[in-house]
Design a protein around this motif. Structure first.
Motif, PDB file in Angstrom:
ATOM      1  N   GLU A  57    -124.249 -50.568  13.515  1.00 55.47           N
ATOM      2  CA  GLU A  57    -124.630 -49.242  14.025  1.00 55.47           C
ATOM      3  C   GLU A  57    -124.839 -49.287  15.542  1.00 55.47           C
ATOM      4  N   GLN A  58    -125.387 -50.411  16.013  1.00 54.80           N
ATOM      5  CA  GLN A  58    -125.625 -50.542  17.455  1.00 54.80           C
ATOM      6  C   GLN A  58    -124.299 -50.580  18.216  1.00 54.80           C
ATOM      7  N   TYR A  59    -123.313 -51.265  17.653  1.00 52.54           N
ATOM      8  CA  TYR A  59    -121.998 -51.292  18.311  1.00 52.54           C
ATOM      9  C   TYR A  59    -121.359 -49.902  18.282  1.00 52.54           C
ATOM     10  N   LYS A  60    -121.642 -49.140  17.199  1.00 51.96           N
ATOM     11  CA  LYS A  60    -121.101 -47.767  17.151  1.00 51.96           C
ATOM     12  C   LYS A  60    -121.740 -46.913  18.244  1.00 51.96           C
ATOM     13  N   SER A  61    -123.059 -47.086  18.454  1.00 53.43           N
ATOM     14  CA  SER A  61    -123.705 -46.298  19.525  1.00 53.43           C
ATOM     15  C   SER A  61    -123.129 -46.684  20.876  1.00 53.43           C
ATOM     16  N   LEU A  62    -122.886 -47.974  21.039  1.00 52.34           N
ATOM     17  CA  LEU A  62    -122.306 -48.429  22.305  1.00 52.34           C
ATOM     18  C   LEU A  62    -120.945 -47.760  22.517  1.00 52.34           C
ATOM     19  N   MET A  63    -120.142 -47.745  21.453  1.00 57.21           N
ATOM     20  CA  MET A  63    -118.816 -47.116  21.545  1.00 57.21           C
ATOM     21  C   MET A  63    -118.955 -45.628  21.898  1.00 57.21           C
ATOM     22  N   THR A  64    -119.873 -44.948  21.202  1.00 57.00           N
ATOM     23  CA  THR A  64    -120.049 -43.515  21.455  1.00 57.00           C
ATOM     24  C   THR A  64    -120.434 -43.275  22.909  1.00 57.00           C
ATOM     25  N   ASN A  65    -121.356 -44.111  23.413  1.00 58.19           N
ATOM     26  CA  ASN A  65    -121.772 -43.953  24.806  1.00 58.19           C
ATOM     27  C   ASN A  65    -120.618 -44.181  25.762  1.00 58.19           C
ATOM     28  N   LEU A  66    -119.771 -45.152  25.412  1.00 63.44           N
ATOM     29  CA  LEU A  66    -118.643 -45.460  26.293  1.00 63.44           C
ATOM     30  C   LEU A  66    -117.583 -44.378  26.258  1.00 63.44           C
ATOM     31  N   LEU A  67    -117.274 -43.922  25.056  1.00 59.79           N
ATOM     32  CA  LEU A  67    -116.134 -43.017  24.913  1.00 59.79           C
ATOM     33  C   LEU A  67    -116.462 -41.549  25.118  1.00 59.79           C
ATOM     34  N   SER A  68    -117.685 -41.177  24.820  1.00 60.81           N
ATOM     35  CA  SER A  68    -117.963 -39.763  25.025  1.00 60.81           C
ATOM     36  C   SER A  68    -119.003 -39.582  26.126  1.00 60.81           C
ATOM     37  N   GLY A  69    -120.263 -39.790  25.799  1.00 55.60           N
ATOM     38  CA  GLY A  69    -121.285 -39.553  26.805  1.00 55.60           C
ATOM     39  C   GLY A  69    -121.062 -38.173  27.402  1.00 55.60           C
ATOM     40  N   ASN A  70    -121.171 -38.091  28.719  1.00 64.63           N
ATOM     41  CA  ASN A  70    -120.893 -36.796  29.358  1.00 64.63           C
ATOM     42  C   ASN A  70    -119.601 -36.868  30.149  1.00 64.63           C
ATOM     43  N   LYS A  71    -118.729 -37.808  29.712  1.00 66.65           N
ATOM     44  CA  LYS A  71    -117.562 -38.057  30.551  1.00 66.65           C
ATOM     45  C   LYS A  71    -116.405 -37.115  30.242  1.00 66.65           C
ATOM     46  N   SER A  72    -115.733 -36.683  31.289  1.00 66.30           N
ATOM     47  CA  SER A  72    -114.541 -35.863  31.048  1.00 66.30           C
ATOM     48  C   SER A  72    -113.373 -36.804  30.731  1.00 66.30           C
ATOM     49  N   ARG A  73    -113.393 -37.997  31.347  1.00 63.88           N
ATOM     50  CA  ARG A  73    -112.296 -38.948  31.113  1.00 63.88           C
ATOM     51  C   ARG A  73    -112.898 -40.359  30.985  1.00 63.88           C
ATOM     52  N   PRO A  74    -113.036 -40.853  29.739  1.00 65.25           N
ATOM     53  CA  PRO A  74    -113.625 -42.179  29.598  1.00 65.25           C
ATOM     54  C   PRO A  74    -112.727 -43.273  30.182  1.00 65.25           C
ATOM     55  N   GLU A  75    -113.332 -44.351  30.640  1.00 68.96           N
ATOM     56  CA  GLU A  75    -112.557 -45.465  31.197  1.00 68.96           C
ATOM     57  C   GLU A  75    -111.663 -46.057  30.110  1.00 68.96           C
ATOM     58  N   LYS A  76    -110.436 -46.399  30.484  1.00 75.49           N
ATOM     59  CA  LYS A  76    -109.474 -46.960  29.519  1.00 75.49           C
ATOM     60  C   LYS A  76    -109.465 -48.477  29.559  1.00 75.49           C
ATOM     61  N   VAL A  77    -109.647 -49.022  30.759  1.00 74.67           N
ATOM     62  CA  VAL A  77    -109.580 -50.482  30.909  1.00 74.67           C
ATOM     63  C   VAL A  77    -110.967 -50.974  31.322  1.00 74.67           C
ATOM     64  N   ILE A  78    -111.608 -51.695  30.421  1.00 74.36           N
ATOM     65  CA  ILE A  78    -113.011 -52.067  30.618  1.00 74.36           C
ATOM     66  C   ILE A  78    -113.167 -53.582  30.549  1.00 74.36           C
ATOM     67  N   SER A  79    -113.863 -54.152  31.524  1.00 68.45           N
ATOM     68  CA  SER A  79    -114.133 -55.590  31.424  1.00 68.45           C
ATOM     69  C   SER A  79    -115.581 -55.797  30.965  1.00 68.45           C
TER      70      SER A  79
END
Ligand SMILES: Nc1ncnc2c1ncn2[C@@H]1O[C@H](COP(=O)(O)OP(=O)(O)OP(=O)(O)O)[C@@H](O)[C@H]1O
Ligand SMILES: [Mg+2]
Length: 261
Positions: A57-79
């Motif tokens: 569940e924690q990894y899912k929250s991390l994903m949600t924060n990364l992909l949606s959050g308040n972003k209009s365009r989430p980062e595609k290439v992440i290190s």
């Protein structure tokens, strides 16, 4: 074996026992148990074995924060990096990649092991893949020959390959820039696992080439000064730090509360 490793291994064992109990109730969990018994994948890749667990569940929250959050365009290439060694970068990258590949729209994910010095991802995945990023950067292999299809959704993996004599130089090369732009157009998201920031320059080099960097911080071990220093080094290379992942945290909410939500 460190304290955290022991705790994580114990948690994995306990989860396995717990799954055996619930398997009589849910068909989905029986599948999880069968995979657990003969799988070559490391038990710490919890998003794979036990997607409904608290940790997943924690990894899912991390994903949600990364992909949606308040972003209009989430980062595609992440290190993914951290200040010092063994903070949980690689385990985080693996669990996050699997979680993302299982997202509702089933995005195409590429996971790159860019720790050219001591990449361990093949070991965690239980696969034997000797050629990878190092060979592509040295021009001895083609990109398509090092894209390994793991049998998990649309997740593709690139191993680190043989340890080269000049890892930082290879990562800073035009070949690496070209590779990033090529895979950027082939996949929906690219996750790049890197070595730690303070001892070597590799993660700083890669941070400047990606759209964002996730900083892993191990709770109770990494000192504030180290995180500050690593942040300073990343900032100097114009790296955009898009979030921090705290590892080694204990949860006190009983597992069954999450399972019956
Ligand atoms: N979220 C977590 N909570 C507790 N322990 C963790 C977590 N993630 C990873 N670990 C443990 O931390 C240890 C190091 O994990 P990992 O190999 O992912 O670290 P790393 O930062 O990639 O190391 P390196 O710097 O050597 O590449 C492992 O023993 C792993 O079990
Ligand atoms: Mg690692």
């Amino acid at each position: 074996m460190g304290k955290i490793t022991r705790a994580l291994m114990k948690a994995a064992e306990e989860r396995f026992e717990h799954l055996e109990k619930v398997s009589k109730i849910k068909e989905h969990d029986q599948f999880v148990i069968r995979k657990m018994k003969d799988s070559v994948i490391d038990a710490r890749i919890i998003a794979y074995f036990d997607p409904k667990s608290i940790i997943s569940e924690q990894y899912k929250s991390l994903m949600t924060n990364l992909l949606s959050g308040n972003k209009s365009r989430p980062e595609k290439v992440i290190s993914i990096t951290s200040s010092i060694h063994a903070e949980g970068k690689t385990i985080t990258a693996l669990n996050l990649a699997i979680t993302m590949s299982r997202a509702i729209h089933k995005p195409k994910i590429l996971l790159i092991d860019a720790d050219l010095r001591k990449g361990k991802m093949t070991r965690y995945l239980g696969i034997k893949q000797e050629t990878g990023l190092s060979e592509v950067l040295r021009g001895t292999a083609n990109l398509k020959d090092v894209l390994f299809n793991i049998d998990i959704e649309q997740l593709t993996f690139m191993a680190s390959g043989a340890v080269p004599p000049n890892p930082a130089e290879l990562l800073a090369s035009d070949a690496m820039k070209n590779l990033i732009s090529e895979v950027r157009s082939m996949f929906d998201y690219v996750l790049i696992d890197t070595p730690p920031v303070i001892p070597v320059t590799d993660a700083v080099i890669l941070g400047g080439m990606t759209e964002g960097t996730l900083m892993v911080v191990q709770a109770g071990r990494t000192q504030r000064g180290m995180v500050d220093r690593a942040t300073e080094l990343l900032n100097q290379a114009q790296t955009k730090i898009i979030g921090h992942v705290l590892t080694g945290i204990e949860y006190f909410v009983p597992e069954y509360i999450y399972r019956y939500l």
